[in-house]
Write an enzyme that holds these catalytic residues in place. Structure first.
Site, PDB file in Angstrom:
ATOM      1  N   ARG A  73      -1.592   4.122 -39.408  1.00  0.00           N
ATOM      2  CA  ARG A  73      -0.406   4.848 -38.937  1.00  0.00           C
ATOM      3  C   ARG A  73      -0.282   6.183 -39.664  1.00  0.00           C
ATOM      4  O   ARG A  73       0.091   7.199 -39.072  1.00  0.00           O
ATOM      5  CB  ARG A  73       0.846   3.980 -39.151  1.00  0.00           C
ATOM      6  CG  ARG A  73       2.093   4.549 -38.516  1.00  0.00           C
ATOM      7  CD  ARG A  73       3.248   3.556 -38.551  1.00  0.00           C
ATOM      8  NE  ARG A  73       3.778   3.387 -39.895  1.00  0.00           N
ATOM      9  CZ  ARG A  73       4.749   2.529 -40.223  1.00  0.00           C
ATOM     10  NH1 ARG A  73       5.287   1.750 -39.283  1.00  0.00           N
ATOM     11  NH2 ARG A  73       5.193   2.432 -41.451  1.00  0.00           N
ATOM     12  N   LYS A 175       5.758   9.488 -39.072  1.00  0.00           N
ATOM     13  CA  LYS A 175       6.643   9.211 -40.204  1.00  0.00           C
ATOM     14  C   LYS A 175       6.723  10.470 -41.054  1.00  0.00           C
ATOM     15  O   LYS A 175       6.060  10.598 -42.082  1.00  0.00           O
ATOM     16  CB  LYS A 175       6.105   8.007 -40.996  1.00  0.00           C
ATOM     17  CG  LYS A 175       7.203   7.103 -41.528  1.00  0.00           C
ATOM     18  CD  LYS A 175       6.654   5.772 -41.992  1.00  0.00           C
ATOM     19  CE  LYS A 175       7.696   4.966 -42.739  1.00  0.00           C
ATOM     20  NZ  LYS A 175       8.823   4.505 -41.912  1.00  0.00           N
ATOM     21  N   GLU A 209      16.312   3.526 -31.682  1.00  0.00           N
ATOM     22  CA  GLU A 209      16.277   2.935 -33.026  1.00  0.00           C
ATOM     23  C   GLU A 209      17.288   3.661 -33.901  1.00  0.00           C
ATOM     24  O   GLU A 209      17.945   4.595 -33.460  1.00  0.00           O
ATOM     25  CB  GLU A 209      14.868   3.020 -33.628  1.00  0.00           C
ATOM     26  CG  GLU A 209      14.386   4.436 -33.874  1.00  0.00           C
ATOM     27  CD  GLU A 209      13.100   4.515 -34.686  1.00  0.00           C
ATOM     28  OE1 GLU A 209      12.835   3.631 -35.509  1.00  0.00           O
ATOM     29  OE2 GLU A 209      12.364   5.501 -34.504  1.00  0.00           O
TER      30      GLU A 209
HETATM   31  C1  LIG Z   1       9.492   3.365 -41.398  1.00  0.00           C
HETATM   32  C2  LIG Z   1      10.378   3.335 -40.204  1.00  0.00           C
HETATM   33  C3  LIG Z   1      10.620   2.173 -39.462  1.00  0.00           C
HETATM   34  C4  LIG Z   1      10.131   0.809 -39.901  1.00  0.00           C
HETATM   35  O1  LIG Z   1       8.771   0.729 -40.003  1.00  0.00           O
HETATM   36  P1  LIG Z   1       8.104  -0.479 -40.820  1.00  0.00           P
HETATM   37  O2  LIG Z   1       6.649  -0.259 -40.665  1.00  0.00           O
HETATM   38  O3  LIG Z   1       8.580  -1.719 -40.184  1.00  0.00           O
HETATM   39  O4  LIG Z   1       8.593  -0.349 -42.219  1.00  0.00           O
HETATM   40  C5  LIG Z   1      11.369   2.274 -38.313  1.00  0.00           C
HETATM   41  N1  LIG Z   1      11.905   3.449 -37.911  1.00  0.00           N
HETATM   42  C6  LIG Z   1      11.713   4.576 -38.618  1.00  0.00           C
HETATM   43  C7  LIG Z   1      12.306   5.836 -38.117  1.00  0.00           C
HETATM   44  C8  LIG Z   1      10.955   4.561 -39.784  1.00  0.00           C
HETATM   45  O5  LIG Z   1      10.789   5.666 -40.480  1.00  0.00           O
END
Ligand SMILES: *Cc1c(COP(=O)(O)O)cnc(C)c1O
Length: 330
Positions: A73, A175, A209
């Site tokens: 990722r 991210k 989300e």
């Molecule tokens: C990191 C993150 C998540 C959760 O990701 P995980 O891999 O489950 O920790 C969900 N939404 C956002 C915006 C994130 O930055």
């Protein structure tokens, strides 16, 4: 342990990208980074990161959760920002070496060592808004963390935001720091205006989300969540929970739903947020147009607890790792 993310191991793993190639990584003492004030990241936000955990079991050996999936990722995040993409092998070795170095500092479950690989563009050029950073620094921070909800199961209150988006079409699944900057103002405003914990971003009514966690609806026999697309972050916790839900006989429905459907569904379904820090956190209340709506009876539900336990049992070494998610570090 202090608050999540405020305590650090005294070493980092670090590698620099210069002259078109990654230089040999090293474990170094934790100290402030030296950055030229013209560094690309400071002006044009060329940065991305990962977050995942290592657990130290009773045998004293650490296991890293979904190491290669997280690095993959990060590679996608780096590519989307046109940053030098870290090699899988190199970054995996950096993480493993850092965990080995600090294995004795890892608290036992439910505590863990949170790992934060971070990549920043270091090209010295304030005229490079439309040019990639051809130099970069990659480092891995390690932070011992406790149980996120050591105070017991609390339910969260979310504001349903129907106009603003958390991110953009092109960076929603990256991210990257800018996405949190975009979500920060609306989240602080919502906390102040409605006393909520987080904002559930639903641009044009489509449920996506929150600022840093995915959103799931869970009944006795079904888990519903948004299907993967470029507008939101593809959580590894989300992915893991969906696989464990299927293993446990739940029907997994990855489908889009809007706010009107959401309000119907929460009469019968539990709601929860998923992410590495807190695993799966129950949502008790939604706020829409200033009106509070309870999720079922407003209390934490049994299916949320059951799925959370299924995942944590694997992470803590209490159930077999049937999906091969753990990398043993020795
Ligand atoms: C990191 C993150 C998540 C959760 O990701 P995980 O891999 O489950 O920790 C969900 N939404 C956002 C915006 C994130 O930055």
């Amino acid at each position: 342990m202090g608050q999540f993310g405020t305590e650090f191991c005294d070493h980092i793993a670090i590698a620099r990208y210069e002259d078109g190639t990654w230089q040999a990584p090293a474990i170094e003492t934790l100290k402030p980074l030296s950055l030229h004030p013209a560094a690309h990241v400071l002006h044009y936000a060329s940065t991305c990161f990962e977050g995942f955990k290592a657990y130290r079991w009773d045998d004293g050996v650490a296991r890293i959760y979904r190491l290669h999936d997280h690095i993959e990722r990060m590679q996608k995040s780096a590519a989307s920002l046109r940053l030098p993409v870290p090699d899988m092998e190199m970054l995996a070795d950096m993480v493993v070496n850092l965990v080995l170095h600090h294995v004795d500092d890892i608290p036992t479950p439910p505590s863990s060592l949170y790992l934060r690989p971070t990549l920043i563009g270091t090209l010295q050029n304030i005229g490079a808004a439309a040019a990639p950073s051809t130099e970069a620094t990659l480092f891995v921070l390690a932070s011992p963390v406790g149980d996120y909800f050591s105070g017991g199961a609390v339910t969260l209150k979310l504001l349903v935001e129907e106009q603003l988006a958390r991110s953009t079409e092109q960076l929603g699944s990256t991210k990257t720091g800018g996405n949190y900057a975009a979500a920060l103002g609306p989240t602080l405003d919502a906390k102040e205006a409605y006393g909520v914990d987080q904002v559930l971003f639903c641009p044009n009514g489509n449920v996506q989300e929150t600022g840093a966690a995915n959103f799931l609806l869970i009944s006795d026999d079904e888990v519903i969540t948004k299907p993967l697309d470029s507008t939101f972050l593809h959580g590894m916790t989300r992915d893991s929970l969906l696989k464990l839900a299927a293993d446990n006989g739940y029907k997994v429905s990855e489908r889009n739903f809007n706010v009107d459907e959401l309000l119907e569904l929460v009469k019968t379904h539990e709601a929860a947020l998923s992410g590495t820090a807190a695993c799966l956190s129950p949502v008790g209340t939604l706020v829409r147009d200033g009106i509070e709506i309870k999720v079922r009876d407003g209390e934490a539900g049994p299916n949320t607890a059951r799925l959370q336990k299924a995942l944590q049992d694997i992470q803590y070494g209490l159930a077999p790792d049937t999906h091969g998610w753990l990398t043993k570090v020795s």
